[in-house]
Design an enzyme around this catalytic site. Structure first.
Site, PDB file in Angstrom:
ATOM      1  N   GLY A 210       0.822  -1.209   0.000  1.00 42.99           N
ATOM      2  CA  GLY A 210       0.000   0.000   0.000  1.00 42.99           C
ATOM      3  C   GLY A 210       0.850   1.250   0.000  1.00 42.99           C
ATOM      4  N   ASN A 211       0.237   2.364   0.342  1.00 39.23           N
ATOM      5  CA  ASN A 211       0.959   3.634   0.397  1.00 39.23           C
ATOM      6  C   ASN A 211       0.395   4.479   1.533  1.00 39.23           C
ATOM      7  OD1 ASN A 211      -1.292   5.371  -0.769  1.00 39.23           O
ATOM      8  ND2 ASN A 211      -0.984   3.928  -2.464  1.00 39.23           N
ATOM      9  N   ARG A 212       0.929   5.683   1.692  1.00 37.27           N
ATOM     10  CA  ARG A 212       0.603   6.514   2.843  1.00 37.27           C
ATOM     11  C   ARG A 212      -0.566   7.481   2.616  1.00 37.27           C
ATOM     12  NH1 ARG A 212       4.865   6.108   6.468  1.00 37.27           N
ATOM     13  NH2 ARG A 212       6.817   5.307   5.579  1.00 37.27           N
ATOM     14  N   SER A 213      -1.220   7.413   1.495  1.00 34.52           N
ATOM     15  CA  SER A 213      -2.277   8.379   1.202  1.00 34.52           C
ATOM     16  C   SER A 213      -3.448   8.219   2.173  1.00 34.52           C
ATOM     17  CB  SER A 213      -2.773   8.210  -0.232  1.00 34.52           C
ATOM     18  OG  SER A 213      -3.783   9.151  -0.507  1.00 34.52           O
TER      19      SER A 213
END
Length: 405
Positions: A210-213
């Protein structure tokens, strides 16, 4: 010299959701707004006059004949910076659309020359009835913002569209409309699609890439578009935020799910803003059971490319449709942004620097918006709503004079 408090007339019509509006009133007064509550007579059957007076700190006006010497049926609307009606029942919407003036609230609506917002709440059958839909269309054609109701539990055992949105989110609508002043809702009649959050690509039933958004920028874009009169579809990927009032929210998880939802909504959209952080890759193999930790080194995770949703939108756009992408860069921000703009065939690309505590999960943002026409618009660091307004300004300019579908 301090500026006067914004003057808000809070109209309340006779719906069970009136009790929720007490929270909206509290938020308005505590944030420095001067609020006058104008309930209909029948609204007082749900929440009494002493409650409205105590929460607003002002006398409550209910009838045309109260305080006749001050001409309240004219002065309230004339002096207001915003008239906000919540809940707006089917009956109130009908009387407002017909221009009736049979009580103090409808008189106030006729004399108001400020922005007017209606937050409908009623049973699904009433909201979906052709008469109500026609009344809503009439009010919107006159410049009013009519917030789409939420879906959920209604009175009794009924569920469906018609629920009053969360008061905290209605407050955000009021705040955004007030920030725009007397400017007309320039996205009225338009359908816009916004993606938000970050996609997750499953490795096994427990883990994902995933990512930090956080989805904060996408939600700011959705809220701002609602305040500017648009019909908003928000495709939200793994977002732990309240649904913006007035937006249709489509929850998704992975990049493939987001692609399907965005392309489906884009088929009728005037503009698509891809603010979500979409994973470029996904694991080639999904493990049906949890990957166990063993003494040996783990096997490498083989990745495959995800579909390029922004490029696909650029290739398959409807005539006159405006496509906006986002580019989160850690270095060579503008050169990378210009290359991406050309590659994706977008009309606009919002380029911002990320990393070292910038952008992701923060309430503020800064960006340069690159245009396919060679333009560059710098948006200094500020609230994410400010960047959202700047983006919609550029979208509206590109939509031009083309009439809504």
């Amino acid at each position: 010299m301090t500026s006067p408090k914004p003057r808000v007339v809070l109209g309340v019509s006779a719906g069970i959701a009136a009790y929720k509006v007490c929270e909206l009133l509290r938020r308005l007064t505590e944030s420095g707004h001067d609020v006058t509550v104008v309930p209909t007579d029948d609204a007082l059957r749900f929440v009494g006059e002493p409650t409205w007076a105590a929460l607003s700190g002002r006398p409550v006006f209910t009838r045309v004949w109260d305080g006749v010497a001050d001409v309240p049926h004219v002065r309230l609307g004339q002096n207001a910076d915003l008239v906000f009606v919540a809940p707006a029942t089917a009956d109130l919407l009908a009387r407002a659309a017909q221009g009736l003036a049979d009580d103090l609230l409808t008189n106030t609506l006729l004399t108001a020359r400020c922005p007017v917002v209606f937050a409908p709440a009623m049973h699904t059958e009433m909201w979906e009835h052709p008469a109500t839909r026609a009344n809503v269309a009439t009010l919107r054609s006159r410049g009013a913002v009519v917030v789409e109701p939420a879906s959920g539990r209604l009175t009794g055992k009924d569920t469906g569209p018609g629920r009053l949105p969360d008061p905290a989110e209605l407050f955000e609508v009021a705040r955004r409309v007030l920030a725009r002043g007397a400017t007309a809702p320039d996205l009225a009649g338009r359908h816009v699609v916004v993606s938000a959050g970050g996609t997750r690509e499953a490795l096994d039933p427990v883990r994902f890439l995933g990512n930090r958004s956080s989805g904060l920028q996408g939600h700011a874009l959705a809220r701002t578009a609602v305040a500017r009169g648009a019909r908003v579809t928000l495709v939200a990927a793994n977002v732990a935020l309240p649904d913006p009032a007035g937006a249709e929210v489509v929850p998704v998880g992975s990049a493939t799910e987001l692609r399907a939802a965005v392309l489906d909504a884009a088929a009728t959209a005037d503009a698509v803003v891809m603010a979500a952080a979409v994973a470029d890759f996904r694991p080639a193999d999904y493990r049906e059971s949890k990957i166990k930790k063993v003494d040996a080194e783990p096997e490498p995770i083989r990745l495959v490319k995800n579909p390029d949703i922004l490029a696909e939108l650029g290739e398959t756009r409807r005539p006159g449709q405006v496509i906006v992408g986002f580019a989160a860069e850690t270095h060579d921000v503008l050169p990378n942004g210009r290359a991406k703009l050309a590659r994706k065939r977008s009309d606009l690309l919002v380029v911002n620097q990320v990393g070292d505590g910038l952008a992701f999960g923060r309430p503020d943002n800064a960006a340069v918006v690159l245009g396919a026409d060679g333009s560059e618009t710098e948006v200094p660091r500020g609230a994410k709503e400010a960047l959202a307004d700047a983006v919609w300004d550029l979208v509206v300019a590109r939509l031009g004079r083309r009439p809504p579908d």
